[in-house]
Design a protein around this motif. Structure first.
Motif, PDB file in Angstrom:
ATOM      1  N   VAL A 227       0.800  -1.239   0.000  1.00 43.02           N
ATOM      2  CA  VAL A 227       0.000   0.000   0.000  1.00 43.02           C
ATOM      3  C   VAL A 227       0.833   1.290   0.000  1.00 43.02           C
ATOM      4  N   SER A 228       2.150   1.214   0.256  1.00 43.72           N
ATOM      5  CA  SER A 228       2.953   2.448   0.160  1.00 43.72           C
ATOM      6  C   SER A 228       4.412   2.114  -0.111  1.00 43.72           C
ATOM      7  N   ARG A 229       5.171   3.111  -0.659  1.00 43.49           N
ATOM      8  CA  ARG A 229       6.570   2.856  -1.036  1.00 43.49           C
ATOM      9  C   ARG A 229       7.461   2.629   0.180  1.00 43.49           C
ATOM     10  N   ALA A 230       6.921   2.925   1.376  1.00 37.93           N
ATOM     11  CA  ALA A 230       7.697   2.662   2.595  1.00 37.93           C
ATOM     12  C   ALA A 230       8.026   1.168   2.717  1.00 37.93           C
ATOM     13  N   TRP A 231       7.266   0.321   2.003  1.00 35.73           N
ATOM     14  CA  TRP A 231       7.569  -1.120   1.965  1.00 35.73           C
ATOM     15  C   TRP A 231       9.003  -1.351   1.458  1.00 35.73           C
ATOM     16  N   ILE A 253       6.314   3.231  14.723  1.00 36.36           N
ATOM     17  CA  ILE A 253       5.856   4.600  14.998  1.00 36.36           C
ATOM     18  C   ILE A 253       5.828   5.362  13.667  1.00 36.36           C
ATOM     19  N   GLY A 254       4.673   5.888  13.332  1.00 35.18           N
ATOM     20  CA  GLY A 254       4.496   6.512  12.002  1.00 35.18           C
ATOM     21  C   GLY A 254       4.180   5.423  11.004  1.00 35.18           C
ATOM     22  N   SER A 255       3.084   4.696  11.254  1.00 36.05           N
ATOM     23  CA  SER A 255       2.827   3.457  10.498  1.00 36.05           C
ATOM     24  C   SER A 255       1.899   3.644   9.299  1.00 36.05           C
ATOM     25  N   PRO A 257       0.338   4.906   5.685  1.00 37.40           N
ATOM     26  CA  PRO A 257      -0.788   3.971   5.534  1.00 37.40           C
ATOM     27  C   PRO A 257      -0.437   2.495   5.750  1.00 37.40           C
ATOM     28  N   GLY A 258       0.873   2.108   5.724  1.00 40.18           N
ATOM     29  CA  GLY A 258       1.122   0.740   6.159  1.00 40.18           C
ATOM     30  C   GLY A 258       2.055  -0.143   5.342  1.00 40.18           C
ATOM     31  N   GLY A 259       2.772   0.413   4.368  1.00 37.18           N
ATOM     32  CA  GLY A 259       3.684  -0.418   3.558  1.00 37.18           C
ATOM     33  C   GLY A 259       4.757  -1.090   4.401  1.00 37.18           C
ATOM     34  N   ALA A 260       5.368  -0.323   5.302  1.00 37.01           N
ATOM     35  CA  ALA A 260       6.442  -0.884   6.136  1.00 37.01           C
ATOM     36  C   ALA A 260       5.877  -1.966   7.049  1.00 37.01           C
ATOM     37  N   THR A 261       4.677  -1.713   7.597  1.00 37.16           N
ATOM     38  CA  THR A 261       4.021  -2.711   8.447  1.00 37.16           C
ATOM     39  C   THR A 261       3.818  -4.002   7.662  1.00 37.16           C
ATOM     40  N   VAL A 274       1.552   2.963  15.574  1.00 40.43           N
ATOM     41  CA  VAL A 274       1.135   4.207  16.236  1.00 40.43           C
ATOM     42  C   VAL A 274       1.168   5.322  15.194  1.00 40.43           C
ATOM     43  N   ASP A 275       0.025   5.899  14.927  1.00 39.57           N
ATOM     44  CA  ASP A 275      -0.038   6.982  13.937  1.00 39.57           C
ATOM     45  C   ASP A 275      -1.401   7.657  14.040  1.00 39.57           C
ATOM     46  N   PRO A 276      -1.444   9.000  14.079  1.00 43.88           N
ATOM     47  CA  PRO A 276      -2.746   9.665  14.116  1.00 43.88           C
ATOM     48  C   PRO A 276      -3.482   9.550  12.772  1.00 43.88           C
ATOM     49  N   ARG A 295      -0.757  10.349  18.300  1.00 46.10           N
ATOM     50  CA  ARG A 295       0.662  10.731  18.257  1.00 46.10           C
ATOM     51  C   ARG A 295       1.353   9.935  19.342  1.00 46.10           C
ATOM     52  N   ILE A 296       2.630   9.643  19.131  1.00 46.22           N
ATOM     53  CA  ILE A 296       3.365   8.782  20.057  1.00 46.22           C
ATOM     54  C   ILE A 296       3.394   9.351  21.480  1.00 46.22           C
ATOM     55  N   ALA A 297       3.459  10.711  21.608  1.00 46.14           N
ATOM     56  CA  ALA A 297       3.582  11.331  22.933  1.00 46.14           C
ATOM     57  C   ALA A 297       2.393  11.002  23.834  1.00 46.14           C
TER      58      ALA A 297
HETATM   59  C1  LIG Z   1       6.483   8.740   5.975  1.00 44.83           C
HETATM   60  S1  LIG Z   1       4.939   8.449   6.723  1.00 44.83           S
HETATM   61  C2  LIG Z   1       5.148   6.817   7.281  1.00 44.83           C
HETATM   62  C3  LIG Z   1       4.965   5.778   6.204  1.00 44.83           C
HETATM   63  C4  LIG Z   1       4.621   4.430   6.815  1.00 44.83           C
HETATM   64  N1  LIG Z   1       5.709   3.906   7.636  1.00 44.83           N
HETATM   65  C5  LIG Z   1       4.218   3.413   5.792  1.00 44.83           C
HETATM   66  O1  LIG Z   1       4.777   2.306   5.802  1.00 44.83           O
HETATM   67  O2  LIG Z   1       3.326   3.664   4.979  1.00 44.83           O
HETATM   68  C6  LIG Z   1       5.063   9.360   8.188  1.00 44.83           C
HETATM   69  C7  LIG Z   1       3.944   9.166   9.148  1.00 44.83           C
HETATM   70  O3  LIG Z   1       4.361   9.670  10.417  1.00 44.83           O
HETATM   71  C8  LIG Z   1       3.179  10.056  11.114  1.00 44.83           C
HETATM   72  N2  LIG Z   1       3.587  10.879  12.281  1.00 44.83           N
HETATM   73  C9  LIG Z   1       4.131  12.113  12.282  1.00 44.83           C
HETATM   74  N3  LIG Z   1       4.365  12.521  13.566  1.00 44.83           N
HETATM   75  C10 LIG Z   1       3.980  11.496  14.374  1.00 44.83           C
HETATM   76  C11 LIG Z   1       3.992  11.286  15.790  1.00 44.83           C
HETATM   77  N4  LIG Z   1       4.432  12.228  16.616  1.00 44.83           N
HETATM   78  N5  LIG Z   1       3.538  10.122  16.277  1.00 44.83           N
HETATM   79  C12 LIG Z   1       3.096   9.145  15.423  1.00 44.83           C
HETATM   80  N6  LIG Z   1       3.066   9.278  14.072  1.00 44.83           N
HETATM   81  C13 LIG Z   1       3.498  10.441  13.563  1.00 44.83           C
HETATM   82  C14 LIG Z   1       2.370  10.779  10.049  1.00 44.83           C
HETATM   83  O4  LIG Z   1       0.999  10.812  10.393  1.00 44.83           O
HETATM   84  C15 LIG Z   1       2.641   9.902   8.817  1.00 44.83           C
HETATM   85  O5  LIG Z   1       1.610   8.972   8.594  1.00 44.83           O
END
Ligand SMILES: C[S@@+](CC[C@H](N)C(=O)[O-])C[C@H]1O[C@@H](n2cnc3c(N)ncnc32)[C@H](O)[C@@H]1O
Length: 392
Positions: A227-231, A253-255, A257-261, A274-276, A295-297
């Motif tokens: 689903v994303s180039r992060a894969w 953290i920052g998951s 849309p989910g390619g890396a996951t 974890v991602d808003p 957000r992670i915090a």
């Molecule tokens: C480059 S994208 C991640 C791509 C994702 N790993 C994937 O495989 O599709 C960056 C993501 O970081 C999230 N993000 C930014 N600040 C964040 C925070 N403080 N806590 C959690 N997620 C955060 C954004 O919402 C965004 O979805």
């Protein structure tokens, strides 16, 4: 013996590579260079030490490196080949790698560093014409093996990929419509053609994950379900780090849309993302995935109790990413064994601070920390961190 080394990299990383090389070898002098391709003259004792691998080149930003033995130019491959074999002499190689230097910054004119059809075709042609029968394979899709010697043919002026030429043609058409006569005349004079082929010739011994691939570039095929180039980044990071992340409990953290996951789920991992932002429904549907939409915090630290691996890819500057990670891994109830972090550089100058970022991570008890600008990384690096031995 060669007195020169070459490095290839993203366009924009060159000043940092210069500092890395001169920091390691103070007598190194910059020689023939183009954007994305540098060569350095080194004293013989430095070259000998490198060749014996007493000291490998320490560079985070070089995608690949090797020994430079000269360059060849010509209008046709037939014309250039005798010059190439003259340069390589009696030396026997196990493989030939052909790849282009990066022509543009990533994203400019839609440029992405990739192994092109031109590179694959030339590799086949050169391998067929190679004067000795020492080659283990004539197809550079096959990864080279540890210890093998590789002849590197770097295309100094590669044919730009179609996506770049299409983009430039579209832009020029719209610009030309608005140009004045003197502007058009000046542009005509500027388009001075060099030789059709210009190749920098080098060689290297396979000593690391990336040196097994042409120009340090993996040519991964993206499965349809991704689903994303992060894969791509996660796949490369997992393969490069050799971390045993299989059937493990991982927090990403920052998951979204989910390619890396997806790369982690494919290895049997249980992933807490974890991602808003919203996750792709296909990722959400996986029973081994749990989304904390925040957000992670704001995530309670007890959520991390079972987590042993942490990955992080959030679009903020490195120090903020490190603040976030520190607040998780230094919590007394958290016991993370290893991490794969993306540190993004909104400004290339942040690349000069890599040593400080690594020192900070080490101060948290991660004793093995390696950093590299992956082939699939944009203006960012990947940092692989491990606690060894790991005690819960
Ligand atoms: C480059 S994208 C991640 C791509 C994702 N790993 C994937 O495989 O599709 C960056 C993501 O970081 C999230 N993000 C930014 N600040 C964040 C925070 N403080 N806590 C959690 N997620 C955060 C954004 O919402 C965004 O979805």
């Amino acid at each position: 013996m060669s007195s020169f080394i070459f490095t290839t990299s993203q366009v924009g990383a060159e000043p940092i590579i210069k500092e890395e090389v001169v920091g390691q070898f103070p007598e190194a002098r910059l020689a023939f260079s183009r954007p994305g391709l540098l060569t350095f003259k080194l004293p013989d004792e430095n070259i000998q030490a490198l060749q014996k691998m007493e000291v490998p080149l320490k560079s985070v930003f070089a995608r690949t490196w090797g020994y430079s033995i000269g360059s060849v130019r010509g209008e046709t491959v037939e014309e250039i080949l005798p010059k190439l074999w003259e340069l390589t002499g009696e030396r026997r190689f196990d493989r030939i790698h052909v790849f282009g230097r990066d022509l543009h910054k990533i994203g400019d004119y839609k440029f992405e560093p990739r192994l092109t059809d031109e590179a694959y075709d030339l590799c086949r042609q050169l391998s067929e014409a190679y004067p000795f029968d020492s080659l283990k394979s004539k197809d550079q899709r096959e990864a080279a093996l540890e210890g093998e010697t590789v002849l590197d043919v770097i295309l100094v002026n590669p044919t730009p990929p179609t996506r770049v030429t299409d983009f430039v043609a579209r832009r020029e058409t719209s610009e030309e419509a608005q140009e004045s006569k003197p502007q058009k005349a000046r542009k005509g004079r500027e388009k001075k053609a060099g030789p059709r082929f210009e190749w920098l010739i080098g060689w290297h011994r396979v000593h690391s994950f990336q040196s097994a691939f042409p120009g340090g570039m993996l040519d991964l095929e993206v499965p349809d379900y991704v689903v994303s180039r992060a894969w791509l980044k996660m796949e490369e990071a997992l393969r490069w780090s050799h971390f045993p992340i299989f059937n493990a409990r991982v927090c990403e953290i920052g998951s979204a849309p989910g390619g890396a996951t997806q790369a982690l789920l494919a290895r049997g991992c249980e992933v807490m993302g974890v991602d808003p932002a919203e996750m792709h429904p296909n990722v959400l549907a996986d029973p081994k995935f749990r989304h904390i939409r925040s957000r992670i915090a704001f995530v309670k630290r007890k959520e991390f109790r079972r987590v042993r691996w942490l990955t992080c890819d959030i679009n903020v500057p490195p120090n903020y990413t490190l603040d976030v990670i520190e607040s998780v891994v230094m919590h007394p109830e958290v016991s993370v064994r290893g991490m794969i972090l993306t540190l993004k550089f909104p400004d290339w100058n942040m690349g000069f601070e890599v040593k400080d970022y690594i020192a900070r991570i080490k101060s948290w008890g991660f004793n093995i920390v390696r950093a590299r600008q992956l082939h699939y990384s944009h203006q960012e690096i990947c940092v692989a961190c491990l606690k060894k031995p790991f005690r819960k």
